[in-house]
Design a protein around this motif. Structure first.
Motif, PDB file in Angstrom:
ATOM      1  N   THR A 440       0.855  -1.201   0.000  1.00 48.86           N
ATOM      2  CA  THR A 440       0.000   0.000   0.000  1.00 48.86           C
ATOM      3  C   THR A 440       0.879   1.236   0.000  1.00 48.86           C
ATOM      4  O   THR A 440       1.635   1.469   0.952  1.00 48.86           O
ATOM      5  CB  THR A 440      -0.913   0.031   1.247  1.00 48.86           C
ATOM      6  N   GLU A 506      -9.170   2.087  -7.980  1.00 46.10           N
ATOM      7  CA  GLU A 506      -8.938   3.342  -7.267  1.00 46.10           C
ATOM      8  C   GLU A 506      -9.943   3.499  -6.120  1.00 46.10           C
ATOM      9  O   GLU A 506     -11.111   3.139  -6.269  1.00 46.10           O
ATOM     10  CB  GLU A 506      -9.106   4.500  -8.257  1.00 46.10           C
ATOM     11  N   ASP A 507      -9.456   4.033  -5.009  1.00 43.09           N
ATOM     12  CA  ASP A 507     -10.239   4.206  -3.790  1.00 43.09           C
ATOM     13  C   ASP A 507     -10.994   5.541  -3.875  1.00 43.09           C
ATOM     14  O   ASP A 507     -10.428   6.592  -3.599  1.00 43.09           O
ATOM     15  CB  ASP A 507      -9.198   4.202  -2.647  1.00 43.09           C
ATOM     16  N   SER A 510     -12.315   8.436  -1.246  1.00 47.89           N
ATOM     17  CA  SER A 510     -11.212   7.918  -0.459  1.00 47.89           C
ATOM     18  C   SER A 510     -11.679   7.455   0.918  1.00 47.89           C
ATOM     19  O   SER A 510     -12.446   8.147   1.579  1.00 47.89           O
ATOM     20  CB  SER A 510     -10.162   9.023  -0.291  1.00 47.89           C
ATOM     21  N   GLN A 511     -11.217   6.287   1.313  1.00 43.44           N
ATOM     22  CA  GLN A 511     -11.499   5.816   2.679  1.00 43.44           C
ATOM     23  C   GLN A 511     -10.253   5.982   3.550  1.00 43.44           C
ATOM     24  O   GLN A 511     -10.147   5.368   4.610  1.00 43.44           O
ATOM     25  CB  GLN A 511     -11.933   4.342   2.654  1.00 43.44           C
ATOM     26  N   SER A 512      -9.319   6.803   3.077  1.00 41.08           N
ATOM     27  CA  SER A 512      -8.094   7.010   3.838  1.00 41.08           C
ATOM     28  C   SER A 512      -8.407   7.491   5.254  1.00 41.08           C
ATOM     29  O   SER A 512      -9.282   8.332   5.460  1.00 41.08           O
ATOM     30  CB  SER A 512      -7.226   8.048   3.123  1.00 41.08           C
TER      31      SER A 512
END
Ligand SMILES: Cc1cc2nc3c(=O)[nH]c(=O)nc-3n(C[C@H](O)[C@H](O)[C@H](O)COP(=O)(O)OP(=O)(O)OC[C@H]3O[C@@H](n4cnc5c(N)ncnc54)[C@H](O)[C@@H]3O)c2cc1C
Length: 585
Positions: A440, A506-507, A510-512
């Motif tokens: 990641t 692709e996220d 975003s779930q960052s």
């Protein structure tokens, strides 16, 4: 007269305090470091208001030995039914990719709500930023690189000014690592506090592939005890780290380190289950108090002298808007409140391996590589031959229930393909649990004024307040890094003998869990919200001490830098003009 531990329901620390020098909103990484610095080193009377519940009974008990928290290595409780996460039904968020779209309710970047904040849930990889990160605008200009729509700026603080505070933040928390093992790390004045813990098998496998690609894998600096430290035991590698509260307090989370110290000082009171709904102020120049809803649903007010927003980047900016209904937002003469929202852009390369990788043994991530961050060794300059990427975490799946659930999807897919396979066979072979390795990349996310949070005009939370509306899409910088590094990441899998490899979709949204920007710091009040010590330019007694002040995202996990900045900012409140005098106290 201080009386610890508190016997008042909903209160930790000295429940007799009623006059406060400083009120802190949020007990996460930034808020807890601020509370510790002010209460212990500064002798200030501090009130912390925390919206989440408390899973650390006895956190304020001065008796020797630290009480155990209410966590267990329980995937059902913590992951399938996310015990400590923000509840998206009670506190939804809305999302869209551009201002011309209408936003829909989406579970986006929600963070845990608990005493100690999101880092209670994290596996606490704590790398420093590079020296060049604090002057990225200048550096990109020097190598002639620009990206449409981005808003790079240099930070109003340098790595050299921060370095002693990084060292102190590592000491107060307890960070393990191996000095000199990451050639791209910038200079450090101190050793790590503990040697690295036991490496995971998957890290050994992926490190071999990375070395084959000319990379330099290293033990990830991590705030988890590998030896007894701070009166807490070492990690027993139970395998439930990222996404889990630590059952034996080996994880050096804010609750059991800085916050506990603050509470034991007798100068700090924490009220949990208390959701701050707005700041009260004199015409936007001076904050006089805060309004909050307590655990019984009662709306209350409390006053103080100084106020610190530490509710995490999205919620802190939201409070500025909630505190000025119908107006531009508290502290927003620059129109920068809520803007330049930053995440990390994650590129995920998945490898399928023949052998079992044993992700259930060990911390979630024990090793990383910085070779694809895009800086030269020493981290003082960017590497003109590379793109701006990020650190890569070497990991795998450790969660049995998640792996088993993925088998159900695989079964449906296999049946569609006409394959003769049963769920039992899939569970025995466990491809999604035992045979997957993941790289990641936490890549740089360029600041853009159009990436922002404001208040959703239609959706309200359970407290009746408008929810944060997130408008976000990626720039050419992030896309370029993904295109450039994806083949190299797949090559690492190949060299580590993976049978197959692919890049995950692709996220988006975003779930960052890395949330930064929204209240950026800067020297110029026309283009930034806070100064180099997190003080709002427009408001004489309001500060931000979470990830909101970040100017750029770097390509490293952010929390050590959040607490380092909070330490320096709070130290400056204790010792104005010479915050370094507070170091070591
Ligand atoms: C599963 C997971 C893994 C992670 N791993 C890493 C990692 O390895 N390394 C890393 O650097 N980072 C990691 N992170 C991110 C890290 O947790 C955050 O960067 C960090 O916690 C942010 O600190 P903060 O102080 O800005 O905010 P938070 O820790 O989010 O704290 C904010 C606090 O404010 C409270 N709050 C919010 N609104 C209000 C309000 N209105 N009134 C009162 N209280 C309020 C919240 O309940 C919360 O407790 C991870 C996160 C998760 C969820």
């Amino acid at each position: 007269m201080s009386s610890l531990p508190s016997v008042v329901p909903g209160v930790l620390g000295d429940s007799s305090l009623s006059q406060f020098d400083v009120i802190i909103i949020g007990s996460g990484a930034g808020g807890s470091m601020a509370a510790r610095t002010l209460a212990v080193a500064g002798g200030k009377k501090v009130l912390v208001l925390e919206s989440g519940p408390n899973y650390f009974p006895g956190l304020d008990d001065p008796a020797p030995g630290q009480p155990l928290p209410l966590f267990s290595s329980d995937e059902l409780k913590l992951n399938v039914r996310p015990l400590i996460n923000q509840d998206p039904f009670l506190e939804p968020r809305t999302f869209r990719t551009q201002a011309s779209d209408s936003a829909g309710v989406q579970d986006v970047n929600t963070m845990p709500r608990t005493v100690g904040g999101a880092a209670v849930h994290a596996d606490m990889k704590y790398p420093r930023f590079n020296a060049v990160d604090f002057r990225m605008a200048t550096e990109l200009g020097q190598v002639g690189r620009s990206f449409a729509g981005t808003n790079f700026s240099d930070w109003p603080v340098t790595y050299d000014a921060l370095e002693p505070f990084y060292a102190e933040a590592e000491r107060l928390t307890g960070v393990q690592g191996q000095r000199g093992s990451d050639p791209f790390e910038s200079r450090r004045s101190s050793e790590f506090l503990m040697p690295p813990g036991v490496p995971m098998y998957v890290a050994e496998v992926l490190s071999q592939g990375a070395r084959g690609n000319g990379c330099h894998p290293f033990p990830y600096p991590t705030a988890v005890n590998s030896r007894p430290y701070g009166g807490r035991p070492p990690c027993i590698d139970c395998g439930f780290c990222s996404g889990y509260g630590c059952p034996n307090n080996a994880k050096c989370s804010p609750a059991v380190t800085t916050l506990r110290e603050a509470l034991l000082s007798g100068n700090c009171q924490l009220r949990y289950n208390c959701m701050v709904t707005r700041l009260l102020h004199d015409a936007g120049r001076h904050v006089t108090g805060v309004e909050y809803v307590d655990g019984d649903g009662q709306r209350r007010q409390v006053s103080g002298d100084q106020f610190i927003l530490a509710a995490s980047a999205i919620e802190s900016a939201r409070l500025c808007f909630l505190s000025d209904p119908g107006g531009p937002g508290l502290g927003n003469s620059s129109d920068m409140v809520g803007r330049n929202l930053l995440f990390h852009y994650q590129t995920i390369a998945v490898g399928i391996y023949k052998q079992r990788l044993h992700g259930e043994r060990g911390r979630s991530v024990t090793h990383g590589i910085s070779d694809y961050r895009g800086v030269l060794p020493g981290g003082e300059r960017i590497d003109p031959a590379l793109k701006l990427g990020g650190i890569i975490e070497l990991a795998t799946n450790s969660e049995a229930i998640r792996g088993a659930k993925q088998n159900l999807d695989a079964l449906a897919f296999a049946r569609l393909q006409g394959l003769d396979i049963t769920l039992k066979q899939l569970l025995i072979n466990s491809p999604f649990l035992a045979h997957i390795a993941v790289l990641t990349m936490q890549a740089e996310d360029a600041p853009q004024v159009t990436n922002r949070i404001d208040l959703d005009p239609r959706v309200r939370d359970v407290f009746g307040s408008p929810v944060p509306r997130i408008t976000y899409r990626n720039s050419a910088l992030e896309k370029e890094a993904r295109t450039f590094y994806s083949p190299m990441m797949l090559d690492i899998h190949k060299k580590a003998s993976a049978q197959y490899g692919f890049i995950a979709p692709e996220d988006m949204p975003s779930q960052s869990s890395h949330v930064m920007g929204t209240l950026r710091m800067g020297a110029d009040a026309a283009t930034s919200v806070c100064d180099a010590f997190g003080k709002f330019h427009d408001v004489d007694n309001l500060y931000n001490m979470d990830g909101g002040v970040f100017v750029t995202s770097s390509g490293y996990n952010p929390t050590l830098t959040i607490i380092t900045l909070a330490l320096r900012a709070a130290a400056n409140l204790v010792s104005p003009g010479s915050p370094e005098r507070v170091l070591g106290r």
